[in-house]
Design a protein around this motif. Structure first.
Motif: not given
Length: 134
Positions: A83-84, A79-81, A30-31, A26-27
């Motif tokens: 965060d941590e 794509t992330p939906t 996000r980048e 996920l990190a």
């Protein structure tokens, strides 16, 4: 020559904790500059992680609603939906949904909170109620 630990046994790579690899994926997402393929994620994670492992983690995250995917040729762009914190919340909801007595689980959880966490939860619930009224 084989790496050996102090006991003389071959050195084993450190095993990641539960959810650690998902958080790393996920990190990396996000980048990303936008939707990316699994190969891009694999490159960012490094450490000799297998492509199939990256695909497995992305697929699991998709099943949890933490990432979205769209067809890009023969593969997917991810794509992330979440965060941590969102991923942790998804895990918490999954555990809660699996229990027969939801009220008992929530009551047990709330009574075990520290005073600071209890106040934080009260503040967040008040904020959510205010936003719902708007």
């Amino acid at each position: 020559m084989t790496d050996r630990n102090q006991g003389g046994a071959p050195h084993q790579p450190r095993r990641r904790g539960q959810g650690e690899l998902e958080a790393q994926v996920l990190a990396a997402l996000r980048e990303a500059p936008g939707p990316v393929n699994a190969g891009w994620v694999q490159e960012r994670l490094g450490g000799g992680l297998a492509y199939t492992t990256v695909i497995t983690i992305l697929t699991r995250l998709h099943g949890k609603g933490a990432v979205a995917r769209e067809r890009a040729g023969r593969s997917f762009a991810w794509t992330p939906t979440a965060d941590e914190a969102g991923l942790a919340a998804l895990r918490m909801r999954k555990v809660l949904d699996a229990e027969a007595d939801r009220q008992a689980v929530l009551a047990s959880f709330v009574t075990a909170l520290t005073p600071g966490d209890e106040q934080l939860l009260r503040d967040l619930l008040a904020q959510a109620a205010d936003e719902a009224e708007d």
